[in-house]
Design an enzyme around this catalytic site. Structure first.
Site, PDB file in Angstrom:
ATOM      1  N   HIS A  55      -0.408   2.380 -45.001  1.00  9.70           N
ATOM      2  CA  HIS A  55       1.038   2.497 -44.809  1.00  9.70           C
ATOM      3  C   HIS A  55       1.435   1.943 -43.436  1.00  9.70           C
ATOM      4  CE1 HIS A  55       1.578   5.788 -48.076  1.00  9.70           C
ATOM      5  NE2 HIS A  55       1.723   4.569 -48.555  1.00  9.70           N
ATOM      6  N   HIS A 141       3.025  11.478 -52.828  1.00  2.00           N
ATOM      7  CA  HIS A 141       2.214  10.665 -51.916  1.00  2.00           C
ATOM      8  C   HIS A 141       1.074  10.016 -52.713  1.00  2.00           C
ATOM      9  CE1 HIS A 141      -0.611   9.604 -48.703  1.00  2.00           C
ATOM     10  NE2 HIS A 141       0.442   9.599 -47.907  1.00  2.00           N
ATOM     11  N   GLU A 143      -1.976   9.458 -52.122  1.00  2.00           N
ATOM     12  CA  GLU A 143      -3.241  10.190 -52.104  1.00  2.00           C
ATOM     13  C   GLU A 143      -3.207  11.372 -53.065  1.00  2.00           C
ATOM     14  OE1 GLU A 143      -5.929  12.956 -49.168  1.00  2.00           O
ATOM     15  OE2 GLU A 143      -4.761  11.358 -48.230  1.00  2.00           O
ATOM     16  N   SER A 240       4.241   6.933 -43.810  1.00  2.00           N
ATOM     17  CA  SER A 240       2.894   7.340 -43.402  1.00  2.00           C
ATOM     18  C   SER A 240       2.876   8.840 -43.148  1.00  2.00           C
ATOM     19  CB  SER A 240       2.472   6.589 -42.135  1.00  2.00           C
ATOM     20  OG  SER A 240       1.347   7.199 -41.537  1.00  2.00           O
ATOM     21  N   SER A 241       2.164   9.571 -43.988  1.00  2.00           N
ATOM     22  CA  SER A 241       2.124  11.027 -43.865  1.00  2.00           C
ATOM     23  C   SER A 241       1.567  11.453 -42.515  1.00  2.00           C
ATOM     24  CB  SER A 241       1.267  11.624 -44.989  1.00  2.00           C
ATOM     25  OG  SER A 241       1.095  13.015 -44.805  1.00  2.00           O
ATOM     26  N   SER A 285      -2.790   4.413 -39.336  1.00  2.00           N
ATOM     27  CA  SER A 285      -2.694   3.082 -39.925  1.00  2.00           C
ATOM     28  C   SER A 285      -1.922   2.103 -39.045  1.00  2.00           C
ATOM     29  CB  SER A 285      -2.042   3.165 -41.312  1.00  2.00           C
ATOM     30  OG  SER A 285      -0.852   3.915 -41.267  1.00  2.00           O
TER      31      SER A 285
END
Length: 330
Positions: A55, A141, A143, A240-241, A285
């Site tokens: 991300h 999300h 993931e 981006s978490s 990231s």
């Protein structure tokens, strides 16, 4: 866009930049980006990538410029390119994705972070042992979609908040187990687990924390720096978490202003308070070049002094897929 600094000839005010360390690329992100770059080097363009490899817009755009083609689903790959490599993102994918790739005789490279794969294996083990699985994570999300997609629909139940944990109702008489998304807030997850453990004392926990070392280390560095600065900039993407969690952690740790920016052109100069000390970190990231770009932007307006605040050393690296390993060693 960033406004242009006014050069009046007056001396620039001093600014002490405290750089959180560790920050930026983790081993899983580094491995995923390497997989795409090496695939392009070995097989030429195009190399298809399902979903953003990580991300970060800057990373995605730089890979596009080298010949990577980003898609959301495999059926976007034309039949004429069916023999081209396709890479699965670092976030992991449901089991149905590699199954679909095999059914079309595609050559795929799995860039799933090994720490995400560990959670997948945990879920499968709990399922084989007849447990009902609670996944702590954020709905939608990639993931979470990938982890829930390792098992039949309904086998994994999602819990996002402490309130969800308080109201969770088991689906039957099966014993319970919990697993987590790897990029969550350590403190938020602890609070959710405390509620689940209080309500279900026999719930089975992971042998080792699912929240990855990089997420934990970056949050700890932010906690150390946040009380010492007037503002914290987190370099990372809105989707981006782990970057969003860093921004939240800074706020909770006492930083008056905590802002997520993708790069220097996004700095909201008008929203910054008078600065004497500025904290900067980067999500897992975000490449270091973007941190350097932001420091350079502040150096146009301030007399910048940079100090690093390190709270952990990171030496972890992950193996590349066998198809690319020999090439990386050359």
């Amino acid at each position: 866009m960033a406004s242009t600094p006014q050069h009046t000839g007056a001396p620039r005010p001093p600014l002490n930049v405290l750089l959180c360390a560790p920050r930026g690329f983790c081993a899983g992100v580094d491995r995923a980006v390497q997989i795409v770059e090496l695939a392009l080097e070995r097989f030429g363009a195009p190399v298809y990538v399902r979903h953003e490899i990580v991300h970060n817009k800057f990373v995605v755009e730089s890979l596009k410029a080298k010949g990577a083609v980003f898609i959301e689903e495999l059926d976007e790959i034309p039949e004429t390119d069916i023999d081209r490599p396709v890479v699965f993102s670092a976030h992991g994918v449901p089991k149905s994705v590699p199954e679909a790739a095999r059914s079309r005789a595609m050559f795929y490279l799995d860039a799933t972070c090994p720490l995400v794969s560990k959670v997948h294996k945990e879920a499968e083990l709990h399922h084989r042992r007849g447990r009902e699985i609670i996944l702590i994570g954020h709905a939608g999300h990639p993931e979470v979609i990938g982890t829930m997609g390792q098992l039949p629909e309904g086998a994994v139940r999602l819990v996002e908040t402490v309130e969800d944990a308080r109201t969770f109702v088991p689906g039957g008489e099966k014993p319970l187990a919990w697993i987590t998304q790897t990029t969550l807030s350590v403190d938020d997850t602890r609070a959710i687990v405390e509620v689940l453990t209080e309500r279900f004392p026999d719930i089975v926990a992971p042998h080792k924390d699912d929240i990855c070392y990089a997420t934990t280390n970056r949050q700890e560095a932010v906690k150390a720096v946040a009380p010492m600065v007037d503002a914290m900039l987190v370099v990372g993407a809105p989707n981006s978490s782990n970057s969003q969690r860093l921004r939240e952690v800074a706020e909770r740790a006492g930083c008056p202003v905590s802002i997520l920016v993708q790069r220097a052109s996004d700095i909201p100069w008008h929203a910054l308070p008078p600065l004497g000390r500025l904290g900067i970190t980067a999500g897992a990231s975000a490449p270091e070049v973007l941190v350097e770009e932001i420091i350079a932007a502040f150096a146009e307006r301030y007399e910048v002094k940079v100090d690093s605040v390190r709270t952990a050393e990171e030496t972890i690296s992950f193996n590349l897929p066998r198809a690319l390993r020999d090439m990386a060693a050359e």
